[in-house]
Every structure is written in structure tokens, then in C-alpha cells.
Design a protein around this motif. Structure first.
Motif, PDB file in Angstrom:
ATOM      1  N   THR A  54      -6.882  -3.495  13.265  1.00 25.32           N
ATOM      2  CA  THR A  54      -6.116  -2.800  14.658  1.00 25.32           C
ATOM      3  C   THR A  54      -7.333  -3.073  15.700  1.00 25.32           C
ATOM      4  O   THR A  54      -8.538  -3.315  15.480  1.00 25.32           O
ATOM      5  N   GLU A  56      -7.720  -1.047  18.294  1.00 24.06           N
ATOM      6  CA  GLU A  56      -7.767  -0.008  18.886  1.00 24.06           C
ATOM      7  C   GLU A  56      -9.198   0.718  18.983  1.00 24.06           C
ATOM      8  O   GLU A  56     -10.091   0.283  18.289  1.00 24.06           O
ATOM      9  N   LEU A  58     -11.868   3.339  17.989  1.00 23.24           N
ATOM     10  CA  LEU A  58     -11.702   4.250  17.045  1.00 23.24           C
ATOM     11  C   LEU A  58     -12.204   5.554  17.147  1.00 23.24           C
ATOM     12  O   LEU A  58     -12.215   6.339  16.191  1.00 23.24           O
ATOM     13  N   ARG A 451     -13.815   6.366  10.699  1.00 27.13           N
ATOM     14  CA  ARG A 451     -12.630   5.404  10.613  1.00 27.13           C
ATOM     15  C   ARG A 451     -12.798   3.978  10.503  1.00 27.13           C
ATOM     16  O   ARG A 451     -13.816   3.353  11.252  1.00 27.13           O
ATOM     17  N   THR A 455      -4.960  -0.831  11.010  1.00 25.97           N
ATOM     18  CA  THR A 455      -3.764  -0.264  11.441  1.00 25.97           C
ATOM     19  C   THR A 455      -3.278   0.852  10.570  1.00 25.97           C
ATOM     20  O   THR A 455      -2.533   1.736  11.113  1.00 25.97           O
ATOM     21  N   GLU A 456      -3.518   1.024   9.498  1.00 28.32           N
ATOM     22  CA  GLU A 456      -2.914   1.930   8.470  1.00 28.32           C
ATOM     23  C   GLU A 456      -4.026   3.353   8.539  1.00 28.32           C
ATOM     24  O   GLU A 456      -5.352   3.192   8.768  1.00 28.32           O
ATOM     25  N   GLU A 457      -3.367   4.485   9.114  1.00 26.31           N
ATOM     26  CA  GLU A 457      -4.478   5.670   9.241  1.00 26.31           C
ATOM     27  C   GLU A 457      -4.830   6.182   7.970  1.00 26.31           C
ATOM     28  O   GLU A 457      -4.291   6.249   6.895  1.00 26.31           O
ATOM     29  N   THR A 459      -6.315   8.710   5.106  1.00 26.20           N
ATOM     30  CA  THR A 459      -5.888  10.232   4.543  1.00 26.20           C
ATOM     31  C   THR A 459      -7.240  10.858   4.624  1.00 26.20           C
ATOM     32  O   THR A 459      -8.185  10.255   4.673  1.00 26.20           O
ATOM     33  N   CYS A 463      -9.680   5.551   3.323  1.00 24.39           N
ATOM     34  CA  CYS A 463      -9.055   4.479   3.487  1.00 24.39           C
ATOM     35  C   CYS A 463      -8.480   3.864   2.363  1.00 24.39           C
ATOM     36  O   CYS A 463      -9.173   3.275   1.452  1.00 24.39           O
TER      37      CYS A 463
END
Length: 471
Positions: A54, A56, A58, A451, A455-457, A459, A463
Motif C-alpha cells: 500500500t 498509504e 501508516l 503496521r 493493503t491487508e489490515e 489482525t 500481519c
């Protein structure tokens, strides 16, 4: 004497029996071996998870954009929470924390003005105010950068104490409070002196006086709290005074802050030799933090130039409010499928990707081997070691195995634009079934999960790296 026919027949029969016995034994052993193979060689089948990167931001701790919030210490007392001045202070802090939280900032720069005590020690009321400010900010998700100063108007010589010993007393008094809040304080900028607290235009600007003040503050602060000085030359001076080589800033946990980044050839007087000092930061800021403000719209902070400079300086944090002209320029200039501003914000400090996995298994083994490649694509490393764990979980999320990878992996050693490969055993003394493998990285101070740029969030177990079926 010739053998009788019956003796020959007996010998042939015996040979046949032996051959038959050998064949039967081979068949039995082979069958048993196949049975053992299928019973005990339960070969796992590995499927790598989606590791799509991603772009984005973080919002990980100890890096990113920050904003400045200023407080002037007073001698006002708190009377059972009724003091109007403290009510105003609380309202101000609440608004600042809300502003920081709404921007998802992970750092906040608090400037603490001591000008009302230029001629005396801090009173109990003033120290109580400082304590209260820090306590209230602990309610936020920000780690704190602190700067103590006597001037906000660019005229430090008229507001600083007349005697250097008064500044030293203030340092010792403040450090006692800071040490009690060390888990929430990232670093302290400067040594209380100079215009805007930037260590220049002070009545105590000689190298000898600056080393004297630095020594008092560094000796008063807890070792877990980083310090920062304004220029590379000042950093080298305090290192020499401490009988350290110029690259050993990590020993005294002291980095740099620069409030003139890319404003001119010299960063507004920060350097005398730009090439040399950028090269110095490229080395020393792999072990200690660097950050500040990008100011003045110049060719030096055009996006391409800015990327090269920020990477070379290993910048971890920047002011998101200043200079608006520079920030606007970055927002309007494209860079790698995004804007310069968004790319810079996403790459301040450390930024980790999982760039690949591999899973190997040997016949009749009870252990598989998982290999993970972690890449740092940020401008800087992390300056704290994070806790890194490999977790094997069943499909309900229950943890079956946990391995702490600290002995073979240090996040502070994962330098920008480098890859570290972890080789982790997966113990197969487990029941048949499907299992998920997670990598969890967290801050030992807060327990917060770090993080990855995926792209996968994540848990609560971290990761997801992949899944293996064990049959």
C-alpha cells in the motif's frame, strides 16, 4: 563321489526358500516404509498470503508529521482544580490533543517557554504545570518532542537568564519531571538557548558554553530520552568533548533538528559545506533521529530534489504546518503515482514491507523452515528496537506457537532501502489441519502494533504471511 539327485533337489529347494524369504522381507519392509512415510511424513503445503504493498501513510509511532503547541510556565497555583488559569490551560491542552488526534499525528512538538523565570529557579507551581501538561498529553496517541526556550520572538538575548548557572538549574529541575514521563517522551530539542530555542543568537553561543549546557542536560536526562542539537558542527563538538568519534552519536543518543531544511544552499546557515554535511547526516542519522521544518520555496525543495535530500538526511519527522508554500508545492507536484506531499508523509522514518516468503520441508522432518524477507522503504531506520514475533495460529485465531525473533533480527539495524531475511523454524508437533502464520511487530514501551505497508489490515496476531495445510 557324485551328489545324489535328491541332495541337489534339496539344495535348490533351500535356495528358493531363501530367495522367497528375502523377497517377502523386502515387500514387508517396503510396505512398512511406505506406511511410515505416509503416517509420519505429513508434508505441509504452503500458500503465501496477499502481500500487495500500500502507498498509504501508516501512522506508526516515532515518525511522521507533527504540529507545534506552545505553553508558557507560570507561578499560578492549582487550588483543588478551581484555578481559572489552570482551567484555561486544560482547555488549551484539550484542543491541542484533539487537533493532533484529528490529523492522526504520532508526534507532537511542545515548546515550553521559561521566560517568566529568567531570574530565578522554577517554582513548585511552575513544575506542577509542566507535570500537568505532560500528564494530559499522555492521553493522546502522540510521543512528545520537547523544546525548552526563553524566546518566541527572535530576540533571545533580551529574555534569557543573565547567568548560565540559572539555565543549568532549569535544566536539572525540568529533567526530573521529564524522566518520570520518559515512556511518552521521544526527544528534547536544543539546550534551552537561542532565538526560538534553536541554539543561535544567544548570549551563550560560544562552543564552550554550548558544550557546558549540553553536558548538564544530557547528564540530567534519562538515557532512554533522545536529544537533538541544531547543526552537524554542534553535534561533532559535543562528541569531541565526550571523547567520541564524530560518528558515535548513538552513544550519547543525540541527533539533529533542522528548522531550515532545503531553504538555501546552507539551509539558512546550518552548514558551511552542504555536500560534506549531507554526507555526514547520511552516516550519523542511521543511528540517531533527524527532523524539523522545510521552509522557503526554493529549487532545493522541488520534489525531486526534496526526495534526494530527505533520503540522504534520513528524516523521520517534519512540521505539517510550516512552510505552507513548500507544502503546497509538494501537494501540487506528482511523484510515483501520488503527490510529493503524500509520498513524503508515507516515507518519513521507517516503513516496512514483507517482500517475499519461502517454505521448505525435509522428508521425515519434524520442523519446516519459513523464510521471510523484510524491506525498509522509509527515509530512516527505527531508533528503537521493536519486539518481533512469529505466530502460528489455527483457523480460529488461537496461538499454537510463538517465537520471539529478537536474537536474529533488530529493527534498528534494518537500514533504509535494505532487506533483511529471517529464517524461522516451524515445529510440526501439531495435529493435522490448516494453520496461519503471522508476523507481529510491536513497541515494547506501549505494546502498540507496528503496521506493515500492506493493503491487508493486520489482525491482533499481526500481519498474515501465509497458510500451510498439514495432512
Amino acid at each position: 563321489m557324485k551328489n545324489k539327485p535328491e541332495n541337489r533337489n534339496l539344495q535348490i529347494t533351500r535356495r528358493a526358500v531363501c530367495i522367497l524369504a528375502v523377497c517377502v522381507t523386502v515387500v514387508i519392509l517396503g510396505t512398512a516404509g511406505l506406511c511410515l512415510y505416509f503416517v509420519y511424513n505429513k508434508k505441509p503445503v504452503w500458500t503465501q498470503a496477499d502481500l500487495t504493498v500500500t502507498q498509504e501513510v501508516l501512522h506508526n509511532p516515532y515518525c511522521g508529521w507533527y504540529q507545534i503547541y506552545g505553553y508558557t510556565l507560570t507561578d499560578e497555583s492549582q487550588t483543588a482544580g478551581q484555578n481559572p488559569a489552570w482551567s484555561v490551560l486544560d482547555t488549551k491542552i484539550s484542543a491541542a490533543v484533539a487537533q493532533s488526534e484529528s490529523a492522526n499525528d504520532r508526534l507532537a512538538l511542545l515548546q515550553i517557554n521559561l521566560k517568566q523565570f529568567a531570574d530565578r529557579d522554577l517554582t513548585e507551581n511552575a513544575l506542577a504545570e509542566l507535570e500537568h501538561i505532560l500528564t494530559r498529553w499522555e492521553e493522546s496517541s502522540c510521543s512528545l518532542i520537547l523544546r525548552f526556550l526563553y524566546d518566541w520572538d527572535g530576540n533571545a538575548q533580551s529574555t534569557e537568564p543573565n547567568d548560565i548557572s540559572q539555565i543549568e538549574n532549569h535544566m536539572r529541575q525540568c529533567a526530573q519531571i521529564l524522566n518520570e514521563h520518559k515512556d511518552n517522551i521521544y526527544l528534547v530539542q536544543g539546550i534551552f538557548i537561542g532565538n526560538y530555542g534553536e541554539m543561535h543568537h544567544s548570549r551563550f553561543s560560544s562552543e564552550e558554553e554550548q558544550i557546558q549546557l549540553f553536558t548538564v542536560l544530557r547528564g540530567s536526562l534519562d538515557d532512554e530520552i533522545y536529544m537533538a542539537v541544531r547543526t552537524p558542527a554542534q553535534l561533532r563538538a559535543v562528541l569531541v568533548a565526550d571523547h567520541l568519534d564524530e560518528g558515535q552519536a548513538a552513544v550519547i543518543k543525540t541527533g539533529l533538528f533542522n528548522d531550515g531544511i532545503m531553504a538555501s544552499e546552507s539551509d539558512l546557515g546550518t552548514y558551511t559545506d552542504r555536500i560534506r554535511e549531507l554526507s555526514y547526516q547520511d552516516e550519523v542519522c542511521l543511528t540517531v533521529p533527524n527532523g524539523g521544518e522545510a521552509v522557503s520555496d526554493t529549487v532545493y525543495n522541488d520534489v525531486e530534489n526534496a526526495m534526494n535530500t530527505l533520503q540522504t538526511m534520513h528524516v523521520s519527522y517534519l512540521n505539517r504546518m510550516y512552510d505552507e508554500k513548500v507544502l503546497k508545492k509538494w501537494k501540487n507536484q506528482p511523484y510515483e503515482d501520488t503527490t510529493g506531499y503524500d509520498y513524503i508523509g508515507a516515507h518519513l522514518g521507517y516503513r516496512y514491507e514483507i517482500s517475499g516468503t519461502a517454505f521448505s520441508y525435509k522428508m521425515f522432518g519434524q520442523t519446516a523452515q519459513l523464510t521471510l524477507s523484510i524491506k525498509n522503504t522509509g527515509f530512516a531506520p527505527a531508533y528503537y528496537d521493536f519486539t518481533t514475533e512469529l505466530r502460528i495460529c489455527d483457523m480460529e485465531g488461537n496461538i499454537i506457537q510463538t517465537q520471539n525473533l529478537g536474537e536474529q533480527f533488530s529493527t534498528t539495524a534494518l537500514q533504509p532501502d535494505s532487506i533483511f531475511t529471517l529464517s524461522c523454524p516451524v515445529f510440526l508437533h501439531i495435529a493435522k489441519g490448516t494453520y496461519q502464520v503471522y508476523l507481529k511487530m510491536s513497541s515494547p514501551k506501549s505494546g502498540e502494533q507496528i503496521r506493515f505497508a500492506l493493503t491487508e489490515e493486520p489482525t491482533e496476531n499481526g500481519c498474515l504471511c501465509g497458510t500451510f495445510i498439514f495432512e
